[in-house]
Design an enzyme around this catalytic site. Structure first.
Site, PDB file in Angstrom:
ATOM      1  N   ARG A 198      40.700  22.833  43.142  1.00  0.00           N
ATOM      2  CA  ARG A 198      40.205  24.052  43.809  1.00  0.00           C
ATOM      3  C   ARG A 198      38.777  23.882  44.332  1.00  0.00           C
ATOM      4  O   ARG A 198      37.901  23.414  43.608  1.00  0.00           O
ATOM      5  CB  ARG A 198      40.269  25.221  42.818  1.00  0.00           C
ATOM      6  N   ARG A 215      33.996  25.489  41.165  1.00  0.00           N
ATOM      7  CA  ARG A 215      33.544  26.363  40.088  1.00  0.00           C
ATOM      8  C   ARG A 215      33.178  25.515  38.871  1.00  0.00           C
ATOM      9  O   ARG A 215      33.858  24.525  38.592  1.00  0.00           O
ATOM     10  CB  ARG A 215      34.685  27.314  39.708  1.00  0.00           C
ATOM     11  N   LYS A 272      46.576  35.120  39.981  1.00  0.00           N
ATOM     12  CA  LYS A 272      46.162  36.524  39.844  1.00  0.00           C
ATOM     13  C   LYS A 272      45.201  36.917  40.956  1.00  0.00           C
ATOM     14  O   LYS A 272      45.316  37.985  41.549  1.00  0.00           O
ATOM     15  CB  LYS A 272      45.413  36.733  38.507  1.00  0.00           C
ATOM     16  N   ARG A 325      42.486  40.091  27.244  1.00  0.00           N
ATOM     17  CA  ARG A 325      42.750  38.665  27.106  1.00  0.00           C
ATOM     18  C   ARG A 325      43.087  38.280  25.676  1.00  0.00           C
ATOM     19  O   ARG A 325      43.354  37.118  25.384  1.00  0.00           O
ATOM     20  CB  ARG A 325      41.503  37.910  27.524  1.00  0.00           C
ATOM     21  N   ARG A 378      40.783  26.364  28.429  1.00  0.00           N
ATOM     22  CA  ARG A 378      41.224  27.672  28.954  1.00  0.00           C
ATOM     23  C   ARG A 378      42.722  27.843  28.766  1.00  0.00           C
ATOM     24  O   ARG A 378      43.198  28.931  28.433  1.00  0.00           O
ATOM     25  CB  ARG A 378      40.856  27.806  30.442  1.00  0.00           C
TER      26      ARG A 378
HETATM   27  P1  ADP Z   1      40.717  31.904  34.639  1.00  0.00           P
HETATM   28  O1  ADP Z   1      41.761  32.954  34.405  1.00  0.00           O
HETATM   29  O2  ADP Z   1      41.061  30.985  35.739  1.00  0.00           O
HETATM   30  O3  ADP Z   1      40.270  31.201  33.383  1.00  0.00           O
HETATM   31  P2  ADP Z   1      38.709  33.968  35.071  1.00  0.00           P
HETATM   32  O4  ADP Z   1      37.865  34.045  36.282  1.00  0.00           O
HETATM   33  O5  ADP Z   1      39.662  35.081  34.793  1.00  0.00           O
HETATM   34  O6  ADP Z   1      39.436  32.567  35.232  1.00  0.00           O
HETATM   35  O7  ADP Z   1      37.825  33.796  33.762  1.00  0.00           O
HETATM   36  C1  ADP Z   1      36.839  32.791  33.676  1.00  0.00           C
HETATM   37  C2  ADP Z   1      36.196  32.795  32.299  1.00  0.00           C
HETATM   38  O8  ADP Z   1      35.561  34.080  32.051  1.00  0.00           O
HETATM   39  C3  ADP Z   1      37.141  32.606  31.123  1.00  0.00           C
HETATM   40  O9  ADP Z   1      37.418  31.247  30.870  1.00  0.00           O
HETATM   41  C4  ADP Z   1      36.329  33.263  29.990  1.00  0.00           C
HETATM   42  O10 ADP Z   1      35.311  32.393  29.564  1.00  0.00           O
HETATM   43  C5  ADP Z   1      35.641  34.428  30.669  1.00  0.00           C
HETATM   44  N1  ADP Z   1      36.413  35.696  30.543  1.00  0.00           N
HETATM   45  C6  ADP Z   1      37.008  36.370  31.562  1.00  0.00           C
HETATM   46  N2  ADP Z   1      37.627  37.486  31.109  1.00  0.00           N
HETATM   47  C7  ADP Z   1      37.405  37.519  29.770  1.00  0.00           C
HETATM   48  C8  ADP Z   1      37.781  38.402  28.724  1.00  0.00           C
HETATM   49  N3  ADP Z   1      38.548  39.488  28.962  1.00  0.00           N
HETATM   50  N4  ADP Z   1      37.388  38.126  27.452  1.00  0.00           N
HETATM   51  C9  ADP Z   1      36.638  37.044  27.197  1.00  0.00           C
HETATM   52  N5  ADP Z   1      36.244  36.155  28.127  1.00  0.00           N
HETATM   53  C10 ADP Z   1      36.607  36.374  29.400  1.00  0.00           C
END
Ligand code: ADP
Length: 218
Positions: free
Chosen positions: A128, A163, A14, A89, A174
């Protein structure tokens, strides 16, 4: 330009696709992960709680996410279209987003699902490494932009870091959360007739397919 929502497992691409679309078409990029990571750096009770939850790979509570998203969506740079990366999400967030859109008078746009096999995702996550200076992503396990010198950015010579949530344990959480909470949204958007599923694992190919969708819709 149509707004885009990306739905994909961690490391499905993404972020990479978003960056290319920003550069080429001037989309704004709204990544809830980036917003929450920057909130987690704050020296406050909330900052420390967020930092702990993020490193474990757990979802952040809906109310915190809504506040951050509504604040970002009220900014004036979205008229040329925006990409939502990481939101909604879960099904509650998808329903809430419909309400937010009504309030701010914007269109849902199209929803793009990126499908990638789990073994590839795991390598992308655990391998990564990101540059502290310029943000460029490298990978020490796949052949995509492996650092030429260990720990050093190929692009600017900056130091690479991992990260906090890019480890195997957090990936498991995740990914499982993605299957349990995020996948049900796919059906929600399929029923609305706005869902497109792309299955290529090659970032250039994926970008071409996204561009074809964008061109169809403008
Ligand atoms: P990835 O998709 O690789 O897990 P992101 O950078 O999108 O990485 O998200 C990292 C973390 O941020 C997620 O594991 C979650 O803890 C939190 N997060 C991101 N977006 C949301 C959301 N819409 N609702 C709840 N938690 C979120």
């Amino acid at each position: 330009m149509k707004n885009i929502i990306f739905i994909a497992a961690p490391a499905a691409g993404k972020g990479t696709a978003s960056e290319a679309l920003m550069e080429k078409y001037g989309y704004a990029h709204i990544s809830t992960g980036d917003i929450l990571r920057s909130m987690a750096k704050e020296d406050s009770e909330l900052g420390r709680t967020l930092s702990d939850l993020l490193s474990k790979g757990e979802l952040i509570s809906d109310s915190i996410v809504y506040e951050a998203v509504e604040k970002r969506l009220s900014m004036p740079d979205l008229d040329n279209g925006y990409i939502l990366d990481g939101f909604p999400r879960n099904i509650e967030q998808a329903i809430k987003y419909d309400d937010i859109l009504k309030n701010i008078g914007r269109d849902l746009g199209i929803v793009i699902e990126l499908k990638t096999p789990v073994d590839i995702l795991k390598k992308r996550i655990t391998g990564r490494r990101i540059c502290k200076e310029c943000g460029q992503t490298h990978n020490v396990l796949t052949n995509v932009n492996a650092p030429k010198v260990e720990g050093i950015c190929n692009k600017c010579g900056g130091t690479l870091y991992q990260r906090g949530d890019d480890n195997e344990e957090s990936f498991k959480t995740r990914y499982q959360t993605y299957l349990d909470k995020t996948l049900p949204i796919i059906d929600y958007y399929r029923k609305k007739g706005v869902l497109y599923t792309l299955e290529s694992c090659d970032p250039n190919e994926t970008l071409k397919e996204i561009e074809a969708l964008i061109n169809d819709y403008n």
